[in-house]
Design an enzyme around this catalytic site. Structure first.
Site, PDB file in Angstrom:
ATOM      1  N   CYS A  86       0.883  -1.160   0.000  1.00  0.00           N
ATOM      2  CA  CYS A  86       0.000   0.000   0.000  1.00  0.00           C
ATOM      3  C   CYS A  86       0.918   1.207   0.000  1.00  0.00           C
ATOM      4  O   CYS A  86       1.686   1.406   0.950  1.00  0.00           O
ATOM      5  CB  CYS A  86      -0.860  -0.027   1.268  1.00  0.00           C
ATOM      6  SG  CYS A  86      -1.873   1.434   1.502  1.00  0.00           S
TER       7      CYS A  86
ATOM      8  N   CYS B 178      -0.435   3.639  -6.645  1.00  0.00           N
ATOM      9  CA  CYS B 178      -1.436   3.184  -5.670  1.00  0.00           C
ATOM     10  C   CYS B 178      -1.765   1.766  -6.096  1.00  0.00           C
ATOM     11  O   CYS B 178      -2.041   1.526  -7.286  1.00  0.00           O
ATOM     12  CB  CYS B 178      -2.686   4.062  -5.720  1.00  0.00           C
ATOM     13  SG  CYS B 178      -4.065   3.369  -4.781  1.00  0.00           S
TER      14      CYS B 178
HETATM   15  N1  DGL Z   1      -3.978   0.984  -2.116  1.00  0.00           N
HETATM   16  C1  DGL Z   1      -3.383   1.980  -1.315  1.00  0.00           C
HETATM   17  C2  DGL Z   1      -2.197   2.634  -1.968  1.00  0.00           C
HETATM   18  O1  DGL Z   1      -1.448   1.934  -2.624  1.00  0.00           O
HETATM   19  C3  DGL Z   1      -4.240   2.981  -0.605  1.00  0.00           C
HETATM   20  C4  DGL Z   1      -5.569   3.272  -1.060  1.00  0.00           C
HETATM   21  C5  DGL Z   1      -6.408   3.957   0.005  1.00  0.00           C
HETATM   22  O2  DGL Z   1      -6.800   3.271   0.929  1.00  0.00           O
HETATM   23  O3  DGL Z   1      -6.615   5.169  -0.110  1.00  0.00           O
HETATM   24  O4  DGL Z   1      -1.976   3.799  -1.829  1.00  0.00           O
END
Ligand code: DGL
Length: 280
Positions: free
Chosen positions: A69, A195
């Site tokens: 993440c 993301c």
């Molecule tokens: N999937 C996550 C990232 O790579 C975060 C997404 C979120 O929860 O805002 O930033």
């Protein structure tokens, strides 16, 4: 066993590639769907939520956890590595997605800061959550290693909510077209989907971006980095018994498992089956 942490279903893009590259490893995935999205939470909340998820993964036997993440990696990784892990799980390790991505963007190893610029300047686009963009983690780390690279950041608010909420193709494409239309894309050669949710809908980015802009694949880059890390740190490549794992993949969520399964199955080409995190 290797833990994979994400705020929701986005990290499944990383998990899928990891299981393909490391078929003998056991993986346990933690999706914090009950608290997603992280993109507009405070730094303190992101650190606390990440700590809670990592604790659950390590209590379940993971000796190595990947923060799959970007938001958690940009905001919480360093604090957890420096202030929390040494007193709670001193033998264990936490890795993030930012290090391999910065190495891929710059072509310079992480340890090599203040290196002399290699090659000519490039314009590279980073698409990420508001929180990752506001942290400036990517431009700061890129500038230390490749000051000639111009990294243009674009926050994509609402996109993670739309994916997790099961939005259909037209609204997703509309949102992405809107973000891309706000950028001066002249001279941009590469786009980084910074993301983990975004590779789930990479086709929509491909449609919105000009053909001569290539997309850097975060799942492949992170998987290559993990394979390399495990080669150098073989103790984390083993299950608790000292043997390689059996290729078991389990998934837990703080959200409502059936709703999470429905959304995850739409985007990931697999028979995804989450169970509630408190039943793990
Ligand atoms: N999937 C996550 C990232 O790579 C975060 C997404 C979120 O929860 O805002 O930033």
């Amino acid at each position: 066993m290797i833990g994979v942490f994400d705020s929701g279903s986005g990290g499944l893009t990383i998990l899928k590639t990891l299981t393909e590259r490391l078929p003998d490893q056991d993986f346990l995935y933690f999706g914090d769907h009950g608290n997603a999205p992280y993109g507009h939470r405070s730094n303190e909340q992101i650190v606390e939520l990440t700590k809670t998820g990592v604790t659950q993964l390590m209590d379940a036997g993971c000796t190595l956890v990947i923060l799959a993440c970007n938001t958690a990696a940009a905001i919480a990784l360093r604090s957890l590595q420096e202030n929390w892990l040494p007193t709670h799980f001193p033998e264990n390790r936490i890795l993030g997605v930012l290090v391999p991505m910065v190495e891929a963007i710059t072509g310079v190893p992480w340890s090599q800061q203040n290196s002399s610029p290699i090659g000519s300047g490039e314009r590279i686009l980073l698409l990420a959550t508001q929180k990752t963009v506001a942290s400036d983690a990517y431009p700061q780390e890129v500038a230390k290693r490749a000051p000639q690279v111009e990294l243009i950041q674009k926050a994509c608010p609402g996109l993670v909510d739309a994916i997790e909420g099961g939005a259909g193709p037209a609204p997703l494409q509309g949102l992405i077209n809107g973000f891309i239309s706000e950028i001066d894309t002249g001279g941009i050669t590469k786009a980084v989907l910074g993301c983990t949710h975004f590779p789930l809908i990479e086709d929509y980015f491909r449609t919105a971006l000009a053909n001569d802009i290539s997309i850097l694949s975060q799942p492949q880059i992170v998987a290559n980095a993990l394979v390399d890390y495990l080669d150098r740190h073989k103790q984390y490549a083993k299950a608790g018994s000292g043997q390689a794992g059996s290729g078991r993949v389990s998934l837990m969520t703080t959200g409502e498992p059936e709703a999470v399964n429905a959304v995850s199955r739409r985007f990931v080409d697999e028979q995804i089956k989450f169970i509630a995190a408190d039943q793990q």
